[in-house]
Write an enzyme that holds these catalytic residues in place. Structure first.
Site: not given
Ligand SMILES: NC(=O)c1ccc[n+]([C@@H]2O[C@H](COP(=O)([O-])OP(=O)(O)OC[C@H]3O[C@@H](n4cnc5c(N)ncnc54)[C@H](OP(=O)(O)O)[C@@H]3O)[C@@H](O)[C@H]2O)c1
Length: 319
Positions: A105-107, A134, A138, A181
């Site tokens: 992540s950018s953070c 967090y 990362k 967001h």
């Molecule tokens: N969205 C953004 O703007 C953004 C920006 C920068 C980076 N990212 C990075 O991209 C990645 C994905 O982000 P996203 O936005 O797709 O997040 P998300 O929609 O919350 O998806 C995360 C997934 O991980 C699963 N998960 C969490 N804890 C778990 C565990 N203990 N065991 C099994 N599964 C687990 C969640 O399942 P449950 O929901 O069932 O817990 C969910 O399906 C992350 O690493 C995030 O830091 C996202």
């Protein structure tokens, strides 16, 4: 056949990666829901890997959340993310998984990093305190990949990489009224204002901060592109201990410009008012994505087009 495990395939990014990988009939996609497999549980993760002969891993599972959640649950943010990354990266190594892509992540970058933020500014200053736990997790994920490569790549042929997305939006986003967001929050607010014939929409802050946004399908393309890139090419632009790669849109928008774009796409005819009593956050956050651009990846979806697609998806699933 490539046996590819996507961790977090029900999330916004993981599901976009799955959509794209599924278009290639040479890929066999392996998934498990959070209920079936808790990635913080080392025993469960080891058993899962030992049964499946996995060739590649996309690590898109994480505990994610906004400022409030990060502030209220710092222990859960650092513990869950460290455990997920450590378990998955180590189990990948012990089960001879050759390729792994870790999503950061950018953070991870210092609060006062020069803009646009380059990969080399990692660990050059203090982090934003609200999401420090967090961000530390990362950063540990990046350093896990690098350390496993440094120690084991020659002997075992492993190649574990990291990609750092900017703010993402698109299908599968979280439209919760309190903890979403900025793009999904504004889509929801403008849509509800239109339906209720409200005369105004209030946007938090001055509208002046600038932010970068990437459509999630472009992020999925970037992830697959980076994971499949020839090692020799990647080595020309990265180094052993600065191996992570930014993935951004390349330009930013003020919150005021973003609000106008969303207002027009949704067709809300009232006024936008800014609530300046609410905090603005940092004035600008733009990543430098030239490295990935020079390797051959470019974003394809304009902000307008991406918001149009996201709104259609919101109407179908969340409105
Ligand atoms: N969205 C953004 O703007 C953004 C920006 C920068 C980076 N990212 C990075 O991209 C990645 C994905 O982000 P996203 O936005 O797709 O997040 P998300 O929609 O919350 O998806 C995360 C997934 O991980 C699963 N998960 C969490 N804890 C778990 C565990 N203990 N065991 C099994 N599964 C687990 C969640 O399942 P449950 O929901 O069932 O817990 C969910 O399906 C992350 O690493 C995030 O830091 C996202």
């Amino acid at each position: 056949m490539n046996r590819i495990y996507i961790a977090g395939d029900r999330g916004m990014v993981g599901s976009a990666i799955k959509r794209l990988l599924s278009t290639d009939s040479n890929n066999l996609i392996i998934t498990a829901s959070h209920k079936e497999l808790d990635l913080t549980n080392q025993k469960q993760v080891n058993e899962f890997f030992s049964d499946l002969s996995i060739d590649q891993v996309y690590l898109a599972a994480a505990k994610v959340g906004g400022i409030l959640a990060n502030n209220n649950y710092p222990a859960e943010f650092i513990y869950n993310n460290l455990m997920i990354e450590t378990n998955l990266i180590h189990a990948s190594f012990t089960n001879r998984v050759k390729k792994l892509l870790f999503l950061g992540s950018s953070c991870i970058y210092p609060k006062f990093a020069d803009q646009p933020i380059t990969e080399s500014s990692l660990l050059s200053g203090y982090l934003e305190p609200t999401n420090e736990p967090y961000a530390i997790a990362k950063i540990a994920g990046i350093k896990l990949c690098e350390s496993y490569n440094r120690q084991y790549s020659k002997e075992y042929g492993i190649d574990y990489r990291s990609i750092m997305p900017t703010n993402l939006y698109g299908p599968g986003d979280n439209y919760h009224p309190d903890n979403s967001h900025v793009i999904p929050a504004l889509i929801r607010r403008f849509h509800e204002a239109k339906i209720n014939n409200s005369s105004e929409v209030i946007v938090w802050g001055s509208g002046k901060p600038r932010r970068e946004f990437l459509y999630v399908d472009d992020m999925a393309r970037a992830s697959i592109f980076l994971n499949n890139l020839e090692r020799e090419k990647l080595d020309t632009l990265t180094s052993e201990m600065c191996s992570h790669v930014n993935a951004g849109y390349g330009s930013d928008y003020s919150i005021s410009e973003l609000s106008e774009i969303i207002k027009n796409i949704i067709g809300f005819e009232g006024k936008i008012n800014f609530d300046t009593s609410k905090p603005d956050g940092s004035p600008r956050k733009l990543m430098d994505s030239k490295l990935l651009n020079n390797l051959g990846w470019m974003p394809e979806t304009s902000l307008e087009e991406g918001i149009r697609k996201s709104y259609a998806n919101y109407l179908e699933n969340d409105a």
